[in-house]
Write an enzyme that holds these catalytic residues in place. Structure first.
Site: not given
Length: 417
Positions: A42, A44, A149, A176, A217, A238, A346
């Protein structure tokens, strides 16, 4: 004399890092990273492009030093290479504040951005299978995959799921931060006590596609429902271990205990409050103090701000570090085995990072710490990438079998109401 003090301080601070990079463990880490792809679950960066420059690719060049940006980023091409990234899942995240057709549109824009980003850099290569990943790594490139995600982006449509997969999305995080029409989030009030019947159909269709089911999540009830339904191994792209840090975003023990039967992998993250209990408690206390001051001083934000400044001065924020992160590796290894561990940083999705893991360049230090703690070469190869490659191949095999048995699902959301 005084003008030399800053240089002396810099050299003093730099000495431990230099010594660490010269250690036998660090050098062996570099050798292992050259042999086996470190698959990060992961990152971003695509969302950084959206929030910083409205997806204008020319505005941020990853060939430049992105620490010079305000605020700095955790990722650029030089640091990806320094960190020996062997493969990267780029998150094409869409916040749950968007829903319906708008969420679908933004999802398409983020997938487009990720494709353009990968195409822009010769060192990156878009791949969708385990074989392609290994071939690309062997050729010296950084294989790049897409991870969606938040299941809200499907707008309750299996057809939309299939088209996102055709555009290259290799995994879907089922929620999420917020629960939605067919699945509950770990950080929101439950609406279904897990997956509803349509949510279970989503899992089955992801198996049919060969798309990885990501349980980061989601609520524990969703984790269990997904494990009940899925015929392929799952991932946590993650997350870390709730048995070490009882954050809602981590994997609980009873879920970990089911992974050997499923074959899934927890890609351990570095998010500070997920890996350090003192920091998690501090965050809760800070939020409570904020709420108390807002209740005492309604309509007076200056008083609230002043009170918080006083509280923060009296209660400095604890720091997570590399050792905290590796404690989660130890815990999962000791509970269920190294076969079910991966890495999911992450980076560029968080604002603070552990000491010693400041950006994507620091992964060799993580591997060196595993070596210091007695992990064997085979253990580390499994954690770096072999476990995830196994999951990908098993998901591909399940998809091939299911597609030989039935066509794509005709189910509609309304069929389950």
């Amino acid at each position: 004399m005084l003008k030399f003090i800053p240089l002396a301080i810099v050299l003093l601070l730099a000495a431990p890092a230099v010594a660490a990079e010269q250690s036998p463990e660090y050098q062996r880490a570099l050798e292992l990273l050259a042999e086996t792809p470190l698959i990060d679950g992961h990152n971003d960066v695509p969302w950084q492009y959206r929030t910083r420059v409205d997806n204008r690719l020319e505005a941020i060049d990853l060939n430049d030093d992105t620490t010079e940006l305000d605020p700095p980023m955790h990722t650029d091409m030089a640091r990806l290479r320094a960190g020996r990234l062997g493969a990267q899942f780029w998150s094409v995240y869409v916040p749950p504040a968007y829903s319906g057709d708008e969420a679908v549109r933004i999802q398409l824009e983020q997938i487009d951005l990720a494709h353009r980003l990968i195409q822009r850099h010769d060192e990156l290569e878009f791949v969708t299978t385990a074989d392609e990943l290994e071939r690309s790594f062997a050729e010296g490139r950084i294989p790049s995959m897409l991870g969606m995600e938040g299941g809200h982006v499907l707008n309750n449509s299996l057809a939309t799921l299939r088209m996102f997969h055709r555009l290259g999305a290799l995994y879907l995080t089922l929620t999420h931060w917020q629960s939605h029409d067919w699945a509950d989030a770990a950080t929101d009030a439950p609406r279904h006590d897990g997956l509803n019947e349509f949510g279970k159909e989503v899992v089955r269709e992801m198996n049919w596609l060969g798309m990885l089911i990501d349980l980061s999540h989601v609520s524990p009830a969703v984790m269990h429902d997904a494990l009940d339904v899925s015929e392929a191994p799952v991932i946590f792209s993650h997350s870390s271990a709730m048995g070490v840090t009882p954050h809602a975003r981590n994997a609980p023990d009873d879920v970990l205990d089911r992974l050997p039967d499923n074959g899934g992998v927890v890609m351990i993250t570095i998010v500070p409050s997920f890996v350090n209990e003192e920091l998690r408690q501090w965050g809760a206390e800070r939020a409570a103090e904020q709420a108390r001051l807002e209740s005492l001083h309604p309509g007076h934000p200056d008083a609230v701000e002043s009170g918080m400044d006083d509280w923060l001065e009296a209660n400095p924020e604890p720091q997570a570090d590399l050792a905290d992160v590796v404690d989660h590796f130890d815990y999962i290894r000791d509970r269920i085995g190294v076969e079910y561990i991966g890495i999911g940083g992450d980076y560029d999705g968080i604002t603070t990072v552990p000491v010693g893991l400041e950006d994507v360049s620091t992964y060799p230090a993580l591997v060196a710490e595993l070596i210091r703690r007695g992990y064997s070469d085979d253990d580390i190869r499994a954690i770096l990438g072999n476990n995830v490659l196994r999951v990908m191949r098993e998901a591909e095999a399940v998809a091939a079998r299911m597609q030989s048995e039935r066509p794509a699902s005709d189910a509609q959301f309304e069929d389950f109401e």
